[in-house]
Design a protein around this motif. Structure first.
Motif, PDB file in Angstrom:
ATOM      1  N   ASN A   1       7.849  17.526 -15.914  1.00 15.56           N
ATOM      2  CA  ASN A   1       7.477  17.791 -17.308  1.00 15.56           C
ATOM      3  C   ASN A   1       7.239  19.284 -17.536  1.00 15.56           C
ATOM      4  OD1 ASN A   1       7.657  15.080 -17.897  1.00 15.56           O
ATOM      5  ND2 ASN A   1       5.451  14.715 -17.772  1.00 15.56           N
ATOM      6  N   GLY A   2       6.584  19.934 -16.598  1.00 15.65           N
ATOM      7  CA  GLY A   2       6.340  21.376 -16.717  1.00 15.65           C
ATOM      8  C   GLY A   2       7.638  22.165 -16.732  1.00 15.65           C
ATOM      9  N   LYS A   3       8.576  21.763 -15.905  1.00 14.72           N
ATOM     10  CA  LYS A   3       9.886  22.443 -15.879  1.00 14.72           C
ATOM     11  C   LYS A   3      10.591  22.265 -17.226  1.00 14.72           C
ATOM     12  CE  LYS A   3      14.336  22.483 -13.590  1.00 14.72           C
ATOM     13  NZ  LYS A   3      15.250  21.763 -12.731  1.00 14.72           N
ATOM     14  N   GLN A   4      10.545  21.062 -17.775  1.00 12.75           N
ATOM     15  CA  GLN A   4      11.201  20.806 -19.056  1.00 12.75           C
ATOM     16  C   GLN A   4      10.544  21.608 -20.183  1.00 12.75           C
ATOM     17  OE1 GLN A   4      14.062  19.088 -19.474  1.00 12.75           O
ATOM     18  NE2 GLN A   4      13.989  19.874 -21.551  1.00 12.75           N
ATOM     19  N   GLN A   5       9.211  21.671 -20.173  1.00 12.48           N
ATOM     20  CA  GLN A   5       8.507  22.453 -21.189  1.00 12.48           C
ATOM     21  C   GLN A   5       8.865  23.934 -21.076  1.00 12.48           C
ATOM     22  OE1 GLN A   5       4.405  21.465 -20.557  1.00 12.48           O
ATOM     23  NE2 GLN A   5       4.513  19.597 -21.777  1.00 12.48           N
ATOM     24  N   ALA A   6       8.965  24.439 -19.847  1.00 10.87           N
ATOM     25  CA  ALA A   6       9.339  25.841 -19.653  1.00 10.87           C
ATOM     26  C   ALA A   6      10.761  26.097 -20.170  1.00 10.87           C
ATOM     27  CB  ALA A   6       9.230  26.223 -18.183  1.00 10.87           C
TER      28      ALA A   6
ATOM     29  N   SER B   1       0.830  -1.211   0.000  1.00 11.56           N
ATOM     30  CA  SER B   1       0.000   0.000   0.000  1.00 11.56           C
ATOM     31  C   SER B   1       0.858   1.252   0.000  1.00 11.56           C
ATOM     32  CB  SER B   1      -0.928   0.012   1.218  1.00 11.56           C
ATOM     33  OG  SER B   1      -1.815  -1.078   1.190  1.00 11.56           O
ATOM     34  N   VAL B   2       1.929   1.248   0.806  1.00 10.76           N
ATOM     35  CA  VAL B   2       2.846   2.394   0.830  1.00 10.76           C
ATOM     36  C   VAL B   2       3.525   2.558  -0.527  1.00 10.76           C
ATOM     37  CG1 VAL B   2       4.997   3.267   1.856  1.00 10.76           C
ATOM     38  CG2 VAL B   2       3.206   2.345   3.329  1.00 10.76           C
ATOM     39  N   CYS B   3       3.934   1.436  -1.140  1.00 13.66           N
ATOM     40  CA  CYS B   3       4.573   1.502  -2.465  1.00 13.66           C
ATOM     41  C   CYS B   3       3.616   2.066  -3.508  1.00 13.66           C
ATOM     42  CB  CYS B   3       5.072   0.118  -2.892  1.00 13.66           C
ATOM     43  SG  CYS B   3       6.475  -0.480  -1.930  1.00 13.66           S
ATOM     44  N   VAL B   4       2.362   1.625  -3.477  1.00 12.32           N
ATOM     45  CA  VAL B   4       1.368   2.134  -4.425  1.00 12.32           C
ATOM     46  C   VAL B   4       1.140   3.621  -4.187  1.00 12.32           C
ATOM     47  CG1 VAL B   4      -1.079   2.027  -5.048  1.00 12.32           C
ATOM     48  CG2 VAL B   4       0.253  -0.080  -4.840  1.00 12.32           C
ATOM     49  N   LEU B   5       1.073   4.033  -2.918  1.00 14.36           N
ATOM     50  CA  LEU B   5       0.890   5.449  -2.599  1.00 14.36           C
ATOM     51  C   LEU B   5       2.055   6.287  -3.128  1.00 14.36           C
ATOM     52  CD1 LEU B   5      -0.864   7.536  -1.125  1.00 14.36           C
ATOM     53  CD2 LEU B   5       0.512   7.098   0.906  1.00 14.36           C
ATOM     54  N   ILE B   6       3.267   5.808  -2.960  1.00 15.69           N
ATOM     55  CA  ILE B   6       4.451   6.524  -3.468  1.00 15.69           C
ATOM     56  C   ILE B   6       4.399   6.605  -4.995  1.00 15.69           C
ATOM     57  CG2 ILE B   6       6.961   6.378  -3.733  1.00 15.69           C
ATOM     58  CD1 ILE B   6       7.047   5.288  -0.854  1.00 15.69           C
ATOM     59  N   ALA B   7       4.014   5.501  -5.636  1.00 19.51           N
ATOM     60  CA  ALA B   7       3.923   5.493  -7.110  1.00 19.51           C
ATOM     61  C   ALA B   7       2.876   6.496  -7.591  1.00 19.51           C
ATOM     62  CB  ALA B   7       3.593   4.093  -7.605  1.00 19.51           C
ATOM     63  N   LEU B   8       1.757   6.591  -6.889  1.00 21.62           N
ATOM     64  CA  LEU B   8       0.721   7.560  -7.263  1.00 21.62           C
ATOM     65  C   LEU B   8       1.202   8.999  -7.084  1.00 21.62           C
ATOM     66  CD1 LEU B   8      -2.498   5.841  -5.834  1.00 21.62           C
ATOM     67  CD2 LEU B   8      -1.809   6.060  -8.230  1.00 21.62           C
ATOM     68  N   VAL B   9       1.919   9.257  -5.989  1.00 18.28           N
ATOM     69  CA  VAL B   9       2.454  10.610  -5.773  1.00 18.28           C
ATOM     70  C   VAL B   9       3.423  10.972  -6.893  1.00 18.28           C
ATOM     71  CG1 VAL B   9       3.951  11.994  -4.266  1.00 18.28           C
ATOM     72  CG2 VAL B   9       2.075  10.669  -3.283  1.00 18.28           C
ATOM     73  N   VAL B  10       4.277  10.028  -7.256  1.00 13.01           N
ATOM     74  CA  VAL B  10       5.233  10.285  -8.335  1.00 13.01           C
ATOM     75  C   VAL B  10       4.492  10.529  -9.649  1.00 13.01           C
ATOM     76  CG1 VAL B  10       7.027   9.224  -9.771  1.00 13.01           C
ATOM     77  CG2 VAL B  10       7.194   9.100  -7.290  1.00 13.01           C
ATOM     78  N   ALA B  11       3.505   9.694  -9.938  1.00 15.89           N
ATOM     79  CA  ALA B  11       2.799   9.801 -11.219  1.00 15.89           C
ATOM     80  C   ALA B  11       1.909  11.040 -11.296  1.00 15.89           C
ATOM     81  CB  ALA B  11       1.960   8.546 -11.450  1.00 15.89           C
TER      82      ALA B  11
END
Length: 176
Positions: free
Chosen positions: A62-67, A44-54
Motif C-alpha cells: 500500500n505504501g508503494k502504491q501511495q508513493a 498455526s503456521v497458516c495463521v502466522l503467515i496470514a498475520l505477516v501478510v496482513a
C-alpha cells in the motif's frame, strides 16, 4: 552479551510456561491425537503467515502504491506548470518557446522588475539598443540576469554611470 540473551530467553520461557493461558493450551494440545496435533501446527503456521501478510506485506504494498500515486500527481502538476509558464511571464506559449520579439520580451521583463525604458531602437536583425535613466542598480542586475537565464538575451555592450548611491544610468546593446 550472548549469556545475557540466553538468560533473557530462559526467563521469558519460564514466564510463558507459568501463565494460565499457556497451561490451558498445553493441556488441551497434549490430549489431542498426533494427527490432530499436526493439524493444529499446520493451522498455526497458516495463521502466522496470514498475520505477516496482513501486518507487514500489505502495508508495504500500500505504501508503494501511495508513493507511486503521489509521484504521478507531482509529475502531472509539474507538466501543467511547464505548459502554463507563459501565463506568469506576460507572454504567449509561442513566445516562450521561440523567444518572441526581443523588444516585447525586454519590455515585459523590464515592467516585472520596475524598470522603464527611456529609449530603444533596433540594433541589426536580433539586437536592441536601450537607454535607462535613474535605475536601481540591484534591479538592473536582476533584470539582466533574468533576460539571460530565462530568455537567452545577452548583453553585448553596456555602459553604466553612477547617479546616486544605488542609482545608475545605463546604455546597452542586447542580443537574442
Amino acid at each position: 552479551m550472548a549469556d545475557s540473551i540466553e538468560n533473557l530467553k530462559r526467563d521469558l520461557r519460564l514466564q510463558v510456561e507459568k501463565s494460565s493461558i499457556y497451561k490451558t493450551f498445553n493441556d488441551w494440545y497434549s490430549q489431542l491425537a498426533s494427527k490432530d496435533q499436526l493439524i493444529v501446527k499446520t493451522l498455526s503456521v497458516c495463521v502466522l503467515i496470514a498475520l505477516v501478510v496482513a501486518w507487514v506485506w500489505q502495508p508495504v504494498i500500500n505504501g508503494k502504491q501511495q508513493a507511486m500515486n503521489r509521484y504521478t500527481a507531482e509529475m502531472n502538476f509539474h507538466k501543467k506548470l511547464k505548459e502554463n509558464a507563459y501565463l506568469f511571464s506576460n507572454g504567449s506559449p509561442q513566445q516562450v518557446a521561440r523567444g518572441g520579439s526581443i523588444l516585447s520580451t525586454v519590455n515585459n521583463t523590464a515592467k516585472v522588475k520596475n524598470i522603464q525604458l527611456k529609449r530603444f531602437e533596433p540594433e541589426g536583425k536580433t539586437g536592441l539598443r536601450i537607454w535607462l535613466d535613474q535605475v536601481n542598480f540591484n534591479s538592473l542586475i536582476d533584470w539582466l540576469e533574468l533576460l539571460e537565464t530565462t530568455r537567452g538575451i545577452k548583453v553585448e555592450q553596456i555602459s553604466i554611470d553612477k547617479v546616486n548611491s544605488g542609482i545608475v544610468n545605463v546604455r546597452a546593446v542586447l542580443q537574442s
